[in-house]
Design an enzyme around this catalytic site. Structure first.
Site, short mmCIF file in Angstrom:
data_model
loop_
_atom_site.label_atom_id
_atom_site.label_comp_id
_atom_site.label_asym_id
_atom_site.label_seq_id
_atom_site.Cartn_x
_atom_site.Cartn_y
_atom_site.Cartn_z
N LEU A 127 3.62 6.82 -2.23
CA LEU A 127 4.96 7.16 -2.95
C LEU A 127 5.05 7.16 -4.31
CD1 LEU A 127 6.99 5.28 -0.14
CD2 LEU A 127 7.38 7.48 -0.99
N PHE B 199 0.97 -1.26 -0.08
CA PHE B 199 -0.13 -0.17 0.09
C PHE B 199 0.82 1.30 -0.05
CE2 PHE B 199 -0.54 2.69 3.72
CZ PHE B 199 0.10 2.19 4.58
N LYS B 200 2.26 1.07 0.50
CA LYS B 200 3.11 2.50 0.58
C LYS B 200 3.05 3.20 -0.93
CE LYS B 200 5.14 1.47 4.79
NZ LYS B 200 4.26 0.43 5.07
N ASP B 201 2.63 2.35 -1.94
CA ASP B 201 2.77 2.85 -3.45
C ASP B 201 1.69 3.98 -3.58
OD1 ASP B 201 4.76 1.24 -4.53
OD2 ASP B 201 3.61 -0.63 -4.70
#
Ligand SMILES: *Cc1c(COP(=O)(O)O)cnc(C)c1O
Length: 498
Positions: free
Chosen positions: A116, A111-113
């Site tokens: 980011l 989920f950091k995409d």
């Protein structure tokens, strides 16, 4: 719209300033002085929109010093091509009124995409307004997921360089391959002989050393940070809770105006805090359910008001939630105690000195009015993965399984049948050892990583993400290993300014 610091409420800065600087000079986190409110018409208008359009609608409420065209270009750059699903963050119905919000269709399968992929655009636009045309150098110390997501986000973004340090023996073979094979003309990756703390301490030292800063300034370069307390990582996460609500309405899961519950597998408290902002803005949300693994510091805090990091650190099958200091909690407490930065200084001063603090009964009441919390161990996580696949035909990763386990316990204990969305934070293929072990009911740690992917595909009839399978034939590009002491020199050589 203005931003202030959780440690000094007299400060007033723009969103560009907050994003460029990452953290306030007083050590506090940047927060909006007023949380924008939306009405029912705003929410109804989101239903027919694409994810990119929804992102524009929500972001423009917070990034008021960004020109409209810039937000349009930024969201297009971030979300148009790099997500493997046409809905970017799709909602999948699991059973009756339980839904999964899949946040892992981006380039690194976690989920950091979601944040980011957008942050590099927000950061370069902000930095131009705040500090002119310097080249931005992002330094990251990573224990795995963040480093790869940051590399993919900043790859080939004009005006930026990104350098990532990871502990040579502290990441999984798959995570190492993901980073050492990274493409892009502005990226650098180096392994550190040591653990994650060594990498992090080394990065902090370089980041704050005036000598190094001066040397970079001589090259018209300046450091900036992509870590998870940057407001530019939080604000993109608010979007997907609005998007999930709109999707549930479009699917007929809810009628507009109905309340939903949101369950989030939590580590640094960023993801669930974004859900809290969405609720404050007027999204019809009933309860926020905070799910933890065996590192249950948040479960205790949200139910008793006592935060205590003096406890054993557990290494679990959901490693991205192995955290004892949840930095973003500071933002929630600031808002809930009436923007009282003196109180925040007192609490977090205590945390720094003694490792614990206790909030007032009045503040605890406010927390409990919104949040429920629970935790589970690795065994329960594995059981949930196996049972959810058997009973619902849905394969989830270890972090999502923690959230599902905690949600089931919440529902059993309370009887609360409000339609619910569970945030799914990683592809099951990213944590293949634990996922396959749960499906097979045995230890598979001896098996080759790519065999594990193939075996999960075979057992479940799902497809592993192409970018993970492609690593099998990828040749590492970055093979350097250095000691903590050699990191500064590694920065210069990766930047080509020796
Ligand atoms: C980072 C991460 C989390 C924790 O999110 P926070 O915002 O830190 O609470 C959960 N799951 C996965 C897969 C992650 O990478």
């Amino acid at each position: 719209m203005h931003y202030t610091s959780t440690r000094d409420n007299t400060l007033s800065v723009s969103s560009s300033f907050a994003i460029t600087n990452g953290i306030s000079v007083d050590g506090g986190l940047f927060v909006p002085t007023e949380i924008p409110r939306v009405d029912a018409d705003f929410i109804a208008s989101l239903v027919p929109m694409t994810y990119i359009q929804r992102a524009r609608a929500v972001l423009s409420l917070y990034l008021t010093d960004f020109p409209k065209e810039e937000i349009e270009a930024d969201t297009l750059g971030a979300y148009e091509k790099s997500f493997a699903h046409s809905k970017t963050a799709p909602v999948v119905n699991l059973r009756d009124n339980v839904n999964i919000l899949e946040l892992w269709h981006g380039p690194t399968c976690a989920f950091k995409d979601m944040a980011l992929q957008l942050l590099p655009y927000l950061l370069t636009g902000s930095a131009k307004r705040v500090s002119g045309e310097k080249e931005i150098v992002i330094l990251v110390a990573t224990s795995g997921d963040t480093g790869k997501a940051a590399l993919e986000g900043f790859k080939d973004v004009p005006g930026t360089r990104i350098l990532v340090f990871f502990p040579n023996d502290g990441v999984s073979p798959m995570q190492k391959l993901q980073m050492t094979t990274q493409q892009g003309s502005n990226v650098g990756v180096c392994a550190i002989r040591g653990n994650f703390d060594d990498a992090q301490t080394g990065v902090k030292k370089i980041f704050t050393d005036p000598r190094v800063r001066q040397r970079l300034a001589g090259q018209n370069m300046a450091f900036s940070s992509a870590n998870s307390i940057n407001w530019g990582r939080l604000v993109p996460q608010i979007v997907y809770y609005f998007s999930a609500y709109a999707e549930m309405a479009a699917m007929g899961q809810i009628a507009l105006g109905d309340r939903i519950n949101i369950t989030v597998p939590t580590g640094n408290f960023g993801n669930i805090l974004a859900a809290w902002y969405a609720r404050e803005m007027g999204l019809p949300v009933n309860r926020l359910i905070c799910a933890s693994n065996a590192n249950d510091v948040l479960t205790e805090f949200l139910t008793t008001g006592h935060y205590n990091r003096n406890r054993p650190f557990h290494t679990t099958v959901s490693p991205s939630m192995d955290i004892l200091i949840s930095s973003n909690l500071e933002r929630l407490l600031f808002h809930l105690c009436g923007d009282d930065s003196a109180e925040i200084n007192r609490l977090f001063g205590q945390l720094a000195q003694t490792g614990e603090y206790t909030v007032s009964p009045a503040l605890l009441e406010k927390i409990k009015a919104v949040f429920s919390a629970g935790c589970c161990d690795d065994e329960a996580t594995g059981r949930t993965i196996a049972e959810t696949f058997q009973n619902d035909g849905y394969l989830c990763d270890t972090h999502t399984a923690v959230a599902m386990t905690v949600y089931d316990a919440y529902r059993k204990a309370t009887g609360d049948a409000t339609p619910t969305v569970i945030a799914s934070t990683a592809s099951p293929y990213k944590f293949s050892a634990a996922v396959l072990g749960a499906l097979e009911g045995k230890d598979v740690s001896g098996m080759d990583d790519f065999e594990k992917l193939a075996r999960i595909e075979e057992l479940t009839g799902t497809a592993a993400p192409a970018q993970l399978k492609a690593l099998k034939n990828a040749a590492p590009r970055f093979t350097g290993v250095c000691t903590k002491e050699e990191m500064e020199q590694a920065v210069y050589s990766l930047l080509g300014i020796e």
